[in-house]
Design a protein around this motif. Structure first.
Motif, mmCIF file in Angstrom:
data_model
loop_
_atom_site.group_PDB
_atom_site.id
_atom_site.type_symbol
_atom_site.label_atom_id
_atom_site.label_comp_id
_atom_site.label_asym_id
_atom_site.label_seq_id
_atom_site.Cartn_x
_atom_site.Cartn_y
_atom_site.Cartn_z
ATOM 1 N N HIS A 57 -13.133 50.918 -9.926
ATOM 2 C CA HIS A 57 -14.040 49.914 -10.488
ATOM 3 C C HIS A 57 -15.487 50.297 -10.195
ATOM 4 N N ALA A 58 -15.715 50.793 -8.974
ATOM 5 C CA ALA A 58 -17.077 51.111 -8.554
ATOM 6 C C ALA A 58 -17.704 52.211 -9.400
ATOM 7 N N LEU A 59 -16.900 53.220 -9.775
ATOM 8 C CA LEU A 59 -17.423 54.334 -10.565
ATOM 9 C C LEU A 59 -17.171 54.166 -12.068
ATOM 10 N N LYS A 60 -16.440 53.085 -12.395
ATOM 11 C CA LYS A 60 -16.129 52.784 -13.805
ATOM 12 C C LYS A 60 -15.358 53.931 -14.486
ATOM 13 N N ILE A 61 -14.328 54.416 -13.801
ATOM 14 C CA ILE A 61 -13.490 55.480 -14.357
ATOM 15 C C ILE A 61 -12.019 55.125 -14.195
#
Length: 368
Positions: free
Chosen positions: A160-164
């Motif tokens: 979620h943090a890196l949106k991957i």
């Protein structure tokens, strides 16, 4: 012969591991605590000293006879590097065989799933290591990533943090000329701790996002789908604040460092400065934060009955606030008479980098 060689290798591994986790020790202590005969200890220790893995570090006080020599790991025998990737920064740390930080740097660099990011990261690492006198001593690079890592499939299942999602780590691995290891950030932070001290423990990684890790019988426990320890997404307040994952009331929205900075402070350090200066709004926010953290801690203690290590950026500051936190935890937990199960982290800032780097020392010891 193969069995004999394997047994000797295992004995050496046990000795090195023991010495690494005991800053100064002696041959007598190794023999006693590892239950290895003295002749075997003498033979192995002497060979390890000749090869430079172990060194004499001083002398013990005399008990009437010849003074015993204290021995320790040679910190400069090998090195490993740890990299922490976040949404907006890259942290780089060089670690020696004593798990001491030789050098560290943090650079603002926004994460991108494009291959150009891998090239930029490679350039950063080369620059970071350019003053290393003996580059051949570098065992490898451990990379910490905030997300669910599949070691078998070699990809980030979701971050979620890196949106991957389902992001292949191949290009990132190929950007470096030495072995590369990838690990979830909270798991890596747990690995930075002494697993001989914490055979069974929970690690709470209180950074801008809240992560967690399990250590059971000295080994990381990942669960069926590598999702064990996702404490940040346990519901703490039903229908509460919106979390970056899309749900409402997650522990992350209340116990991550971002719950303190919350757009009003550029960094946790600035918030803590305001708190120490007596800022009333900061004090109120801190009190609410400790209350929410105490609920989370109490729930985890009730569920798992383990030591709980408080890590991450907030964990580094909590050492000075344990009394206040402890009082709140006791309010929610009527089964423990004290809070000695709450532990402060060893590394205040570089835990994930150190833990990812330490993977290579473990592998090195296994194969020595």
């Amino acid at each position: 012969m193969a069995g004999k060689a394997e047994k000797k290798s295992n004995t050496r591994s046990r000795i090195i591991s023991y010495v690494m986790n005991n800053e100064n020790t002696s041959k007598v202590e190794i023999s006693k605590n590892l239950n290895i005969s003295m002749p075997t200890v003498l033979s192995n220790v002497n060979e390890l000293m000749e090869s430079g893995v172990l060194v004499e570090t001083g002398e013990y006080a005399s008990t009437g006879g010849r003074k015993a020599k204290s021995i320790g790991i040679n910190p400069s025998y090998r090195y490993a590097m740890g990299i922490v990737i976040t949404a907006n920064h890259v942290g780089m740390t060089l670690v020696n065989m004593r798990s001491e930080i030789e050098k560290t740097d943090r650079v603002r660099m926004k994460f991108s799933p494009e291959t150009s990011y891998c090239g930029e990261l490679s350039i950063l690492v080369k620059k970071f290591l350019e003053d290393m006198e003996e580059p051949e001593k570098l065992l490898g690079i451990g990379i910490s990533i905030p997300g669910i890592i599949s070691q078998e499939q070699h990809l980030v299942v979701k971050s979620h943090a890196l949106k991957i999602e389902n992001y292949s780590l191949s290009f990132l691995e190929q950007s470096f000329s030495c072995p590369v290891y990838f690990e979830n950030d909270a798991n890596a932070a747990m690995m930075a701790e002494d697993i001989h001290q914490y055979r069974n423990a929970i690690y709470l990684s209180l950074n801008n996002t809240l992560g967690g890790a399990f250590c059971i019988d000295g080994k990381l426990f990942s669960g069926q789908n590598q999702k064990a320890g996702e404490f940040g997404h346990m519901i703490l307040v039903p229908g509460g604040r919106k979390c970056y994952c899309g749900k409402k009331g997650c522990a992350d929205a209340y116990c991550a460092a971002s719950a303190l900075t919350d757009g009003k402070y550029e960094s946790l350090e600035l918030f803590m400065e305001a708190l120490s200066e007596g800022n009333t709004k900061a004090q109120k926010k801190w009190a609410d934060y400790l209350d929410n953290l105490a609920i989370l801690i109490s729930n985890l203690r009730m569920a798992y009955d383990m030591d709980i290590i408080l890590g991450g950026e907030v964990g580094g500051y909590l050492a000075d606030h344990m009394l206040a936190l402890g009082e709140k935890v006791m309010e929610y937990n009527g089964f423990d008479r004290d809070i000695r199960y709450l532990k402060n982290c060893t590394y205040r800032k570089e835990a994930s980098a150190v833990g990812a780097a330490k993977h290579f020392f473990s592998e090195f010891i296994k194969n020595i």
